[in-house]
Design an enzyme around this catalytic site. Structure first.
Site, PDB file in Angstrom:
ATOM      1  N   LYS A  43       0.838  -1.208   0.000  1.00  0.00           N
ATOM      2  CA  LYS A  43       0.000   0.000   0.000  1.00  0.00           C
ATOM      3  C   LYS A  43       0.874   1.259   0.000  1.00  0.00           C
ATOM      4  O   LYS A  43       0.639   2.179  -0.780  1.00  0.00           O
ATOM      5  CB  LYS A  43      -0.933  -0.030   1.219  1.00  0.00           C
ATOM      6  CG  LYS A  43      -1.879   1.146   1.307  1.00  0.00           C
ATOM      7  CD  LYS A  43      -3.119   0.778   2.099  1.00  0.00           C
ATOM      8  CE  LYS A  43      -2.910   0.865   3.590  1.00  0.00           C
ATOM      9  NZ  LYS A  43      -2.775   2.238   4.107  1.00  0.00           N
ATOM     10  N   SER A  44       1.864   1.298   0.875  1.00  0.00           N
ATOM     11  CA  SER A  44       2.713   2.492   0.967  1.00  0.00           C
ATOM     12  C   SER A  44       3.429   2.760  -0.350  1.00  0.00           C
ATOM     13  O   SER A  44       3.505   3.894  -0.820  1.00  0.00           O
ATOM     14  CB  SER A  44       3.774   2.307   2.062  1.00  0.00           C
ATOM     15  OG  SER A  44       3.159   2.256   3.319  1.00  0.00           O
ATOM     16  N   ARG A 100      -8.204  12.543  12.738  1.00  0.00           N
ATOM     17  CA  ARG A 100      -6.769  12.232  12.902  1.00  0.00           C
ATOM     18  C   ARG A 100      -5.913  13.500  12.838  1.00  0.00           C
ATOM     19  O   ARG A 100      -6.230  14.432  12.112  1.00  0.00           O
ATOM     20  CB  ARG A 100      -6.352  11.195  11.854  1.00  0.00           C
ATOM     21  CG  ARG A 100      -7.069   9.874  12.103  1.00  0.00           C
ATOM     22  CD  ARG A 100      -6.733   8.837  11.072  1.00  0.00           C
ATOM     23  NE  ARG A 100      -5.336   8.426  11.160  1.00  0.00           N
ATOM     24  CZ  ARG A 100      -4.761   7.607  10.286  1.00  0.00           C
ATOM     25  NH1 ARG A 100      -5.457   7.122   9.280  1.00  0.00           N
ATOM     26  NH2 ARG A 100      -3.512   7.271  10.428  1.00  0.00           N
ATOM     27  N   SER A 107       7.075   8.890  12.384  1.00  0.00           N
ATOM     28  CA  SER A 107       6.050   8.894  11.344  1.00  0.00           C
ATOM     29  C   SER A 107       6.646   9.036   9.951  1.00  0.00           C
ATOM     30  O   SER A 107       7.227  10.055   9.608  1.00  0.00           O
ATOM     31  CB  SER A 107       5.041  10.022  11.573  1.00  0.00           C
ATOM     32  OG  SER A 107       4.208  10.140  10.439  1.00  0.00           O
ATOM     33  N   GLN A 131       4.823   9.156   7.368  1.00  0.00           N
ATOM     34  CA  GLN A 131       3.955  10.070   6.605  1.00  0.00           C
ATOM     35  C   GLN A 131       4.425  11.504   6.774  1.00  0.00           C
ATOM     36  O   GLN A 131       4.445  12.271   5.806  1.00  0.00           O
ATOM     37  CB  GLN A 131       2.503   9.913   7.062  1.00  0.00           C
ATOM     38  CG  GLN A 131       1.949   8.543   6.689  1.00  0.00           C
ATOM     39  CD  GLN A 131       0.524   8.325   7.139  1.00  0.00           C
ATOM     40  OE1 GLN A 131      -0.069   9.178   7.806  1.00  0.00           O
ATOM     41  NE2 GLN A 131      -0.040   7.204   6.781  1.00  0.00           N
ATOM     42  N   ASP A 181       2.098  -1.169  11.983  1.00  0.00           N
ATOM     43  CA  ASP A 181       0.788  -1.619  11.472  1.00  0.00           C
ATOM     44  C   ASP A 181       0.482  -3.076  11.832  1.00  0.00           C
ATOM     45  O   ASP A 181      -0.642  -3.541  11.637  1.00  0.00           O
ATOM     46  CB  ASP A 181       0.734  -1.452   9.949  1.00  0.00           C
ATOM     47  CG  ASP A 181       0.653   0.017   9.554  1.00  0.00           C
ATOM     48  OD1 ASP A 181       0.290   0.855  10.406  1.00  0.00           O
ATOM     49  OD2 ASP A 181       0.952   0.334   8.386  1.00  0.00           O
ATOM     50  N   LYS A 207      -4.243   5.963  14.737  1.00  0.00           N
ATOM     51  CA  LYS A 207      -4.479   5.267  13.463  1.00  0.00           C
ATOM     52  C   LYS A 207      -5.968   5.373  13.091  1.00  0.00           C
ATOM     53  O   LYS A 207      -6.695   6.167  13.658  1.00  0.00           O
ATOM     54  CB  LYS A 207      -4.028   3.811  13.580  1.00  0.00           C
ATOM     55  CG  LYS A 207      -2.530   3.668  13.862  1.00  0.00           C
ATOM     56  CD  LYS A 207      -1.683   4.189  12.717  1.00  0.00           C
ATOM     57  CE  LYS A 207      -0.205   4.150  13.052  1.00  0.00           C
ATOM     58  NZ  LYS A 207       0.602   4.903  12.111  1.00  0.00           N
ATOM     59  N   ARG A 223      -6.186   1.750  18.088  1.00  0.00           N
ATOM     60  CA  ARG A 223      -5.995   0.295  17.935  1.00  0.00           C
ATOM     61  C   ARG A 223      -5.683  -0.402  19.256  1.00  0.00           C
ATOM     62  O   ARG A 223      -5.870  -1.618  19.356  1.00  0.00           O
ATOM     63  CB  ARG A 223      -4.906   0.018  16.881  1.00  0.00           C
ATOM     64  CG  ARG A 223      -5.398   0.320  15.476  1.00  0.00           C
ATOM     65  CD  ARG A 223      -4.396  -0.010  14.394  1.00  0.00           C
ATOM     66  NE  ARG A 223      -5.010   0.201  13.081  1.00  0.00           N
ATOM     67  CZ  ARG A 223      -4.334   0.348  11.952  1.00  0.00           C
ATOM     68  NH1 ARG A 223      -3.014   0.303  11.962  1.00  0.00           N
ATOM     69  NH2 ARG A 223      -4.974   0.532  10.812  1.00  0.00           N
TER      70      ARG A 223
HETATM   71  C1  S3P Z   1       2.494   4.834   6.277  1.00  0.00           C
HETATM   72  C2  S3P Z   1       3.082   5.171   7.467  1.00  0.00           C
HETATM   73  C3  S3P Z   1       2.563   4.757   8.777  1.00  0.00           C
HETATM   74  C4  S3P Z   1       1.603   3.572   8.647  1.00  0.00           C
HETATM   75  C5  S3P Z   1       0.603   3.751   7.540  1.00  0.00           C
HETATM   76  C6  S3P Z   1       1.306   3.965   6.209  1.00  0.00           C
HETATM   77  C7  S3P Z   1       3.085   5.336   5.018  1.00  0.00           C
HETATM   78  O1  S3P Z   1       1.859   5.832   9.347  1.00  0.00           O
HETATM   79  O2  S3P Z   1       0.931   3.360   9.866  1.00  0.00           O
HETATM   80  O3  S3P Z   1      -0.234   2.634   7.451  1.00  0.00           O
HETATM   81  O4  S3P Z   1       2.733   4.838   3.938  1.00  0.00           O
HETATM   82  O5  S3P Z   1       3.930   6.236   5.110  1.00  0.00           O
HETATM   83  P1  S3P Z   1       2.600   6.965  10.239  1.00  0.00           P
HETATM   84  O6  S3P Z   1       3.491   7.722   9.391  1.00  0.00           O
HETATM   85  O7  S3P Z   1       1.463   7.777  10.792  1.00  0.00           O
HETATM   86  O8  S3P Z   1       3.322   6.186  11.304  1.00  0.00           O
END
Ligand code: S3P
Length: 413
Positions: free
Chosen positions: A19-20, A121, A166, A168, A300, A327, A331
């Protein structure tokens, strides 16, 4: 979904694309020049949001959902067009946070919206560093979606130490740095996934020409089957072509440390990402205390690790995982509430979980809180419980893993 448990898993599967990596491939392919072909892309609710957002900004894409291929005719770094309506990120935090990093560098205004879960969030974690870079970005109450972005006179690079682990946030800053003057440096005290860094390098940083990408299988999806085969007596399965980037393989280290039987073979590298085949067979497992430095490498996977721990001998302690509260749902609380219904001995900590394992749990009717990973973790727990359990609102699994139940059915003996 109703699940009748206590069977055996046997066979060979592939999990859908990561997914990422899929989100990042769509984003970088859209701002690259020329054609990008993404093979084995994950076409799930979350990644389709990213695809639709870029279509709204004038990027031409063709989806082949039989073969899981996306062809993008990239617009170039400065080629995105002003969207006619707010960009809807649905349930996807990755879409909203990473996209914001790109949008702050555009010469048009934009708004990012999300569903009820995403609207709760925290977005201040990206608003603060992007504002420091000179971005004009605002959230509701300075913190939540919707996010509105106006063009900035000039973005400048920053040196920023991440206050939380993080990927993200790191990625939003790195994507904004494409549009910034001067150097950007992100310092992370704890490891988080590095797919953005790897993909920026693959696209050729400053040149940004279209590329061919093969998305490895998602280890976060494979994790459900790694645990299932470990806890279900008599099971042995192979998962082919899984991404085994070391920032993501904490689940393998933990299950091995618990006594699990896992082997990785056929390791190779594809578009800058390591990939391999994983073999798992049933093994009696023991509880462990997770090292605080591993949390970012399995954030995750904690719901499914909690399931493994519930069937292990002894106690498992998970700390330093406060991020779980932010999240798709909290969770920590979700797993405690629902696993208790199955008779598990599980307690919440302010930053994690304590689980005392048991040999047998009992069937139950459980809730998912609309969170795909909670739904899949509870489904795997049910598979190892004698009798019929019911997972309510399991359709949220489509957020990251359409076909999850079909894959289970194909493995059941
Ligand atoms: C992700 C980073 C993670 C993860 C999410 C996907 C990404 O989140 O939990 O499912 O694709 O960069 P965080 O950056 O909030 O930890």
């Amino acid at each position: 979904m109703k699940i009748e448990g206590k069977k055996t898993l046997k066979g060979e599967i592939k999990t859908p694309g990561d997914k990422s990596i899929s989100h990042r491939a769509v984003m970088l392919g859209s701002i690259a020049k020329g054609e990008t072909i993404i093979k084995n892309i994950l076409l799930s609710e979350d990644t389709l949001r990213t695809i639709e957002c870029f279509r709204e900004m004038g990027v031409d894409m063709v989806i082949d959902d039989k073969e899981n291929i996306l062809k993008i005719n990239g617009n170039g770094i400065h080629g995105l067009k002003k969207p006619f309506k707010p960009l809807d990120c649905g349930n996807s935090g990755t879409t909203m946070r990473l996209l914001a990093g790109i949008l702050v560098g555009q010469n048009f205004s934009s708004t990012l919206i999300g569903d009820i879960s995403l609207s709760k969030r925290p977005m201040d974690r990206i608003i603060i560093p992007l504002t420091k870079m000179g971005a004009n970005i605002k959230g509701y109450n300075d913190k939540y979606p919707p996010i509105s972005i106006e063009p900035s006179n000039e973005l400048r690079g920053i040196k920023y130490e991440l206050p939380m682990a993080s990927a993200q946030v790191k990625s939003a800053i790195l994507l904004a740095s494409i549009y910034s003057k001067g150097e950007t440096k992100v310092i992370e005290k704890k490891i988080t996934r590095d797919h953005t860094e790897k993909m920026l390098e693959y696209f050729g940083k400053d040149k940004f020409m279209g590329k061919e990408i093969y998305v490895p299988g998602d280890i976060s999806s494979a994790a459900f089957f790694i645990v299932a085969a470990t806890i279900m007596e008599g099971s042995s399965i192979t998962i082919k072509d899984v991404g085994i980037n070391s920032t993501r393989t904490g689940i393998i280290d933990v299950i091995k440390a618990m006594g699990g039987n896992i082997k990785i073979d056929n390791v190779r590298s594809i578009n800058n990402e390591p990939i391999g085949d994983i073999y798992i067979s049933y093994a009696p497992i023991k509880g462990i205390e997770l090292d605080k430095n591993i949390i970012g490498r399995l954030i995750d996977e904690i719901p499914i690790i909690a399931v493994a721990a519930a069937f292990a001998e002894g106690t498992t302690v998970i700390k330093n995982a406060e991020e779980l509260k932010y999240k798709e749902t909290d969770r920590i609380q979700a797993m405690v509430n629902e696993m208790k219904k199955m008779g598990a001995d599980i307690e919440a900590l302010p930053d994690g979980l304590i689980i005392h394992g048991k040999k047998e749990l009992s069937p139950a009717i459980v809730n998912t809180y609309g969170d795909h990973r909670i739904a899949m973790a509870l489904s795997i727990a049910s598979l190892n419980i004698k009798g019929m359990s019911k997972i309510q609102n399991s359709q949220c699994i489509n957020i990251s893993y359409p076909g999850f139940y079909e894959t289970i059915l194909g493995l059941l003996e």
